[in-house]
Design a protein around this motif. Structure first.
Motif, PDB file in Angstrom:
ATOM      1  N   LYS A 218       0.948  -1.443  -0.079  1.00 43.85           N
ATOM      2  CA  LYS A 218      -0.417  -0.216  -0.389  1.00 43.85           C
ATOM      3  C   LYS A 218       1.088   1.598  -0.119  1.00 43.85           C
ATOM      4  CE  LYS A 218      -0.832  -0.023   5.056  1.00 43.85           C
ATOM      5  NZ  LYS A 218      -1.631   0.242   6.258  1.00 43.85           N
ATOM      6  N   ASN A 219       1.819   1.323   0.439  1.00 41.77           N
ATOM      7  CA  ASN A 219       3.061   2.105   0.485  1.00 41.77           C
ATOM      8  C   ASN A 219       4.128   2.304  -0.874  1.00 41.77           C
ATOM      9  OD1 ASN A 219       2.628   3.466   3.011  1.00 41.77           O
ATOM     10  ND2 ASN A 219       3.536   1.319   3.869  1.00 41.77           N
ATOM     11  N   GLY A 220       3.931   1.598  -1.935  1.00 39.10           N
ATOM     12  CA  GLY A 220       4.208   1.979  -3.107  1.00 39.10           C
ATOM     13  C   GLY A 220       5.727   1.578  -2.609  1.00 39.10           C
ATOM     14  N   VAL A 221       5.501  -0.036  -2.217  1.00 37.22           N
ATOM     15  CA  VAL A 221       7.553  -0.571  -1.777  1.00 37.22           C
ATOM     16  C   VAL A 221       7.361  -1.916  -2.171  1.00 37.22           C
ATOM     17  CG1 VAL A 221       9.148  -1.162   0.196  1.00 37.22           C
ATOM     18  CG2 VAL A 221       7.895   0.476   0.454  1.00 37.22           C
ATOM     19  N   ARG A 222       8.245  -2.489  -3.080  1.00 35.18           N
ATOM     20  CA  ARG A 222       7.911  -3.678  -3.632  1.00 35.18           C
ATOM     21  C   ARG A 222       8.394  -4.814  -2.846  1.00 35.18           C
ATOM     22  NH1 ARG A 222       5.617   0.984  -6.733  1.00 35.18           N
ATOM     23  NH2 ARG A 222       4.602  -0.512  -8.376  1.00 35.18           N
ATOM     24  N   GLY A 223       9.777  -4.712  -2.058  1.00 31.04           N
ATOM     25  CA  GLY A 223      10.275  -5.545  -0.698  1.00 31.04           C
ATOM     26  C   GLY A 223      10.721  -4.547   0.019  1.00 31.04           C
ATOM     27  N   TYR A 224      11.063  -5.175   0.762  1.00 34.73           N
ATOM     28  CA  TYR A 224      12.573  -4.220   2.055  1.00 34.73           C
ATOM     29  C   TYR A 224      13.551  -5.860   2.424  1.00 34.73           C
ATOM     30  CZ  TYR A 224       8.157  -1.689   3.651  1.00 34.73           C
ATOM     31  OH  TYR A 224       7.215  -1.166   2.796  1.00 34.73           O
ATOM     32  N   LEU A 225      14.287  -5.119   1.432  1.00 32.04           N
ATOM     33  CA  LEU A 225      15.675  -6.483   1.493  1.00 32.04           C
ATOM     34  C   LEU A 225      16.715  -6.294   2.047  1.00 32.04           C
ATOM     35  CD1 LEU A 225      14.847  -6.689  -2.135  1.00 32.04           C
ATOM     36  CD2 LEU A 225      13.836  -8.148  -0.873  1.00 32.04           C
ATOM     37  N   GLN A 226      17.183  -6.788   2.702  1.00 30.38           N
ATOM     38  CA  GLN A 226      18.632  -6.923   3.772  1.00 30.38           C
ATOM     39  C   GLN A 226      19.905  -8.177   2.228  1.00 30.38           C
ATOM     40  OE1 GLN A 226      19.344  -8.012   8.209  1.00 30.38           O
ATOM     41  NE2 GLN A 226      20.760  -6.888   7.649  1.00 30.38           N
ATOM     42  N   ALA A 227      20.883  -7.704   2.072  1.00 29.13           N
ATOM     43  CA  ALA A 227      22.077  -7.872   1.879  1.00 29.13           C
ATOM     44  C   ALA A 227      22.372  -9.075   2.561  1.00 29.13           C
ATOM     45  CB  ALA A 227      23.090  -7.145   1.035  1.00 29.13           C
TER      46      ALA A 227
END
Length: 274
Positions: A218-227
């Motif tokens: 809903k916030n326009g984010v496609r993923g919260y990722l960590q290397a």
């Protein structure tokens, strides 16, 4: 497969029996913390050839051959020192590629906004597809040239309308099936979709350019990722015989192997449903 890095931008192109499948197309990732679409130079290239077989739990075949040439390009962003690897696997019937972001000092968390990934077509192909929607893929299939796809999709929406229409302009869902005037059948999809947004395709019906469209929250984010992390494989299956597309094992081979050690309890069943 031909891959190049010119002016800091990475592109790839694909041919089959001398015919163009994908014309030069850009690659890259976009996030709040880092723009990984340009400013790159190639710092390493590794190659490998794999030919192995494996047995699925169930399916059409008792044994599946996994045979490909692999090329991994390690890219460094000259201004920031950030490193990204793009890994390509070329099979007899198509291509898979994905982005890999290793653990590194200059990049930790990524709030993913999208991909630059393009699939530029060589002409106004005939497309078999359904419209881009975030919540449903139960649509009547449309069959039309890329140039007439929007009108064809709109004309069929009376059978079932959108639930949550994809943002922006014209988009379609994957797998997308195409047929060129040269007699090629081209299927664009993805494999190993794990902890990542699903991919639709934005369609430029004038230049015949397709671009990855990742489903947002809903916030326009496609993923919260960590290397370290990697994207799903983007897949292109191609043949001059449509039956080969259906028979292809390319996506099976790019999916993660079965994580269950003892599969003896899994038995084929028949199902009768809606």
């Amino acid at each position: 497969l031909n891959v190049g890095c010119t002016g800091g931008t990475v592109t790839y192109e694909l041919t089959y029996k001398g015919l163009p499948v994908i014309t030069p197309s850009r690659l890259g990732l976009v996030s709040d913390e880092a723009d990984l679409t340009g400013g790159f130079s190639v710092v390493a290239v590794s190659r490998d050839t794999v030919d192995r077989s494996w047995s699925p739990v169930w399916g059409e075949y008792a044994e599946v051959r996994d045979h490909f040439h692999e090329m991994a390009l390690t890219l460094e962003q000259e201004e920031t020192g950030r490193v990204v690897t793009v890994r390509f696997r070329l099979f007899d019937d198509g291509l898979g590629f994905r982005y890999e972001v290793p653990e590194q000092e200059h990049l930790n968390y990524l709030t993913l906004r999208g991909e630059q990934t393009e699939f530029n077509l060589s002409g106004d192909h005939l497309a078999y597809c359904i419209p881009g929607d975030y919540d449903s893929n139960e649509f009547a299939y449309s069959t039309a040239r890329i140039s007439g796809l929007e009108d064809e999709i709109e004309s069929r929406l009376y059978l079932k309308t959108y639930e949550t229409k994809a943002e922006g302009g014209l988009s379609v869902q994957t797998p997308l099936m195409l047929r060129s005037d040269d007699g090629l059948y081209i299927n664009i999809h993805e494999a190993a979709l794990v902890h990542y947004a699903a991919m639709l395709l934005d369609v430029d019906d004038v230049s015949f350019r397709l671009k990855a469209h990742l489903v947002p929250d809903k916030n326009g984010v496609r993923g919260y990722l960590q290397a370290p992390f990697h994207s799903p494989w983007r897949t292109v299956i191609v043949s001059d015989d449509a039956r080969d597309i259906l028979a292809s094992q390319l996506i099976y081979n790019l999916n993660e192997p079965c994580a269950i050690e003892d599969v003896s309890w899994i038995k084929p069943q028949k199902f009768v449903g809606v």
